[in-house]
Design a protein around this motif. Structure first.
Motif, PDB file in Angstrom:
ATOM      1  N   ILE A  74       6.109   5.727  95.126  1.00 22.12           N
ATOM      2  CA  ILE A  74       6.254   7.157  95.434  1.00 22.12           C
ATOM      3  C   ILE A  74       6.249   7.969  94.147  1.00 22.12           C
ATOM      4  O   ILE A  74       5.621   9.032  94.044  1.00 22.12           O
ATOM      5  CB  ILE A  74       7.554   7.389  96.230  1.00 22.12           C
ATOM      6  N   GLU A  75       6.939   7.470  93.138  1.00 24.91           N
ATOM      7  CA  GLU A  75       6.998   8.164  91.852  1.00 24.91           C
ATOM      8  C   GLU A  75       5.635   8.178  91.173  1.00 24.91           C
ATOM      9  O   GLU A  75       5.204   9.218  90.645  1.00 24.91           O
ATOM     10  CB  GLU A  75       8.027   7.469  90.971  1.00 24.91           C
ATOM     11  N   ALA A  76       4.916   7.043  91.190  1.00 23.02           N
ATOM     12  CA  ALA A  76       3.592   6.980  90.567  1.00 23.02           C
ATOM     13  C   ALA A  76       2.618   7.912  91.276  1.00 23.02           C
ATOM     14  O   ALA A  76       1.813   8.592  90.634  1.00 23.02           O
ATOM     15  CB  ALA A  76       3.076   5.539  90.602  1.00 23.02           C
ATOM     16  N   ARG A  77       2.677   7.959  92.587  1.00 23.18           N
ATOM     17  CA  ARG A  77       1.812   8.878  93.345  1.00 23.18           C
ATOM     18  C   ARG A  77       2.104  10.323  92.965  1.00 23.18           C
ATOM     19  O   ARG A  77       1.189  11.126  92.727  1.00 23.18           O
ATOM     20  CB  ARG A  77       2.052   8.677  94.837  1.00 23.18           C
ATOM     21  N   ALA A  78       3.389  10.676  92.907  1.00 28.83           N
ATOM     22  CA  ALA A  78       3.759  12.054  92.584  1.00 28.83           C
ATOM     23  C   ALA A  78       3.316  12.431  91.174  1.00 28.83           C
ATOM     24  O   ALA A  78       2.835  13.550  90.943  1.00 28.83           O
ATOM     25  CB  ALA A  78       5.270  12.225  92.735  1.00 28.83           C
ATOM     26  N   LEU A  79       3.453  11.524  90.206  1.00 29.26           N
ATOM     27  CA  LEU A  79       3.048  11.836  88.833  1.00 29.26           C
ATOM     28  C   LEU A  79       1.542  11.999  88.737  1.00 29.26           C
ATOM     29  O   LEU A  79       1.042  12.847  87.981  1.00 29.26           O
ATOM     30  CB  LEU A  79       3.524  10.731  87.890  1.00 29.26           C
ATOM     31  N   TRP A  80       0.785  11.213  89.496  1.00 27.90           N
ATOM     32  CA  TRP A  80      -0.666  11.367  89.492  1.00 27.90           C
ATOM     33  C   TRP A  80      -1.045  12.742  90.047  1.00 27.90           C
ATOM     34  O   TRP A  80      -1.895  13.442  89.478  1.00 27.90           O
ATOM     35  CB  TRP A  80      -1.309  10.262  90.332  1.00 27.90           C
ATOM     36  N   LEU A  81      -0.411  13.143  91.154  1.00 26.22           N
ATOM     37  CA  LEU A  81      -0.682  14.460  91.735  1.00 26.22           C
ATOM     38  C   LEU A  81      -0.228  15.582  90.793  1.00 26.22           C
ATOM     39  O   LEU A  81      -0.895  16.624  90.702  1.00 26.22           O
ATOM     40  CB  LEU A  81       0.029  14.590  93.084  1.00 26.22           C
ATOM     41  N   ALA A  82       0.884  15.362  90.099  1.00 20.63           N
ATOM     42  CA  ALA A  82       1.375  16.381  89.172  1.00 20.63           C
ATOM     43  C   ALA A  82       0.396  16.588  88.023  1.00 20.63           C
ATOM     44  O   ALA A  82       0.150  17.731  87.600  1.00 20.63           O
ATOM     45  CB  ALA A  82       2.751  15.972  88.635  1.00 20.63           C
TER      46      ALA A  82
END
Length: 459
Positions: free
Chosen positions: A46-54
């Motif tokens: 979840i964190e890796a997905r959010a950082l990619w989107l960020a």
């Protein structure tokens, strides 16, 4: 940009959750694929997905601007606190032309401080963040000074994250007590400067209270400053200061030290103590912050990010707003070379003669083929990737998005715009659209076969 701390990563993850909660799901197919390939465990994915989107949506830059705004807001409030403290001391003593009413001066120095301290204590019991008006003002100024629409969800996301361990009250408490410590220190220094350079007389006056009330209050408030060795007015000096025409000269120094001691003990020291307490609680709880995986937004991601429930060929609903496709390069170097084509006409002869070190990834015609290749390139990224496109077709958004995704899975990428088959001619306007679209990504492109580059890394 400096590396992200654990708090920054959690903050950005919570920001993405709030964005999706208010604006609907984001286009995250590539983000989920990257998260599944490079992270283990639901929370890490979840964190890796959010950082990619960020990174894709510019939230990292928005965080930097918000921080700059927060520092500017803090600096402005600090200057205001220093000025306010000096004005409090000036208002308490005046210009020295008239005797100073000791309890009016004490009320001027400590009245607002004690009221706000009581308000903070009540907020600690009944409010969610416990920051009080100063804390909320700082958050509001930080957002305004950031001047970035993408920073809209940053402050709510930070408070939502900190509320998990009730850290919001301690974070904002640091700011509140820090500002009041500056104000009290400024007032104390200004008070000392005025007492050192001007001659003040001190009196107390009353109409309905008796002498004993003032004597008792003076001795009660002076008990703690006396422990520090400060000189305090004795009983006769207190009585003389309340008499019309009393001898004020004999008690000047004692009253001055009493006033300084009371401001130090009941003004500055409580704020410094609470500042250190908030700092201790903040450091204690910061390392315990985790994502709350029971929130609805995170529970919905479990199915897409957990290996046991991955699905192929499922199309998500279209998001409310599409992002512009963008190319990139792989953060780490890959190995090998790959040639792939996108939606070629069956009449074309494919693939061309390739060196043994160049892998042929075939022709991508279906969504399943694209997803399979992206998964493979994510796990085993090539050093060089050449993508063949047919300029007889229009450069639609889906094709450009695919080019961007493929380019982010390789160390270096080139687009090969194929020549028209014999007997056909390329549309000059359509070819210009291809060039314009590839320049906007941006991706290097040519109508010359990049086979030499694929084989050796140079033309």
């Amino acid at each position: 940009m400096p590396p992200l701390s654990d708090l920054d990563r959690l903050w950005l993850t919570e920001t993405i959750r709030l964005r999706e909660e208010h604006a609907g799901p984001l286009d995250d197919a590539e983000a989920c694929r990257q998260a599944r390939a490079h992270a283990d465990g639901l929370a890490a994915r979840i964190e890796a997905r959010a950082l990619w989107l960020a990174r894709r949506d510019g939230l990292l830059e928005a965080v930097q601007r918000w921080r700059q705004g927060a520092w500017l807001a803090a600096l402005g409030l600090a200057l205001l606190a220093l000025l306010s403290g000096a004005l409090l001391a000036w208002a308490a003593l005046g210009d020295g032309q008239r005797p100073v009413n000791i309890f009016w001066a004490l009320g001027s120095l400590l009245g607002l401080h004690l009221l706000t301290l009581l308000g903070w204590a009540l907020g600690l019991l009944f409010s969610r963040n416990g920051g009080g008006a100063l804390g909320n003002l700082w958050l509001w100024l930080s957002e305004k000074l950031a001047r970035d629409a993408r920073a809209l969800q940053l402050a709510p996301a930070l408070l939502s994250l900190l509320q998990q361990r009730r850290l919001g009250r301690w974070a904002l408490g640091l700011g509140v007590h820090g500002l009041w410590s500056l104000a009290m220190a400024s007032a104390l220094l200004t008070l000392l400067a005025l007492l050192a350079t001007r001659r003040y007389g001190f009196i107390w006056e009353t109409t309905i209270l008796g002498e004993q009330a003032f004597v008792g209050l003076t001795q009660l408030l002076g008990a703690l400053p006396a422990l520090l060795g400060l000189q305090l007015p004795d009983l006769q000096q207190i009585r003389d200061s309340g008499l019309p025409g009393g001898d004020l000269d004999r008690a000047r120094q004692a009253w001055a030290q009493w006033l300084v001691g009371v401001l130090l003990i009941y003004g500055l020291l409580p704020r410094l103590t609470l500042l250190l307490f908030c700092l201790w609680r903040w450091r204690q709880g910061r390392g315990q912050l985790r994502l709350d995986l029971q929130l609805p937004g995170y529970r919905l991601l479990r199915e897409r990010l957990q290996p046991a429930s991955e699905r192929l060929g499922v199309s998500d609903d279209a998001p409310a707003a599409l992002h512009a496709p963008q190319a990139g390069i792989l953060g780490a170097s890959g190995s090998g070379a790959v040639l792939v084509a996108i939606e070629l006409d069956p009449s074309r002869h494919w693939p061309p003669q390739l060196a043994k070190d160049i892998a042929d990834a075939g022709i991508l015609d279906s969504r399943e083929q694209r997803q399979h290749l992206l998964d493979q390139l994510t796990r085993f990224p090539p050093e060089r990737l050449a993508i063949a496109c047919d300029p007889l077709r229009s450069p639609d958004r889906g094709t450009l998005a695919l080019l961007g995704e493929l380019s982010r899975c390789a160390g270096a990428t080139r687009v090969w715009l194929l020549q028209a088959p014999p007997g056909q001619a390329l549309d000059s306007q359509r070819l210009a659209d291809w060039h314009q679209a590839l320049d906007a990504l941006p991706l290097p492109h040519s109508d010359t076969a990049p086979l030499q580059w694929l084989e050796s890394g140079h033309d």
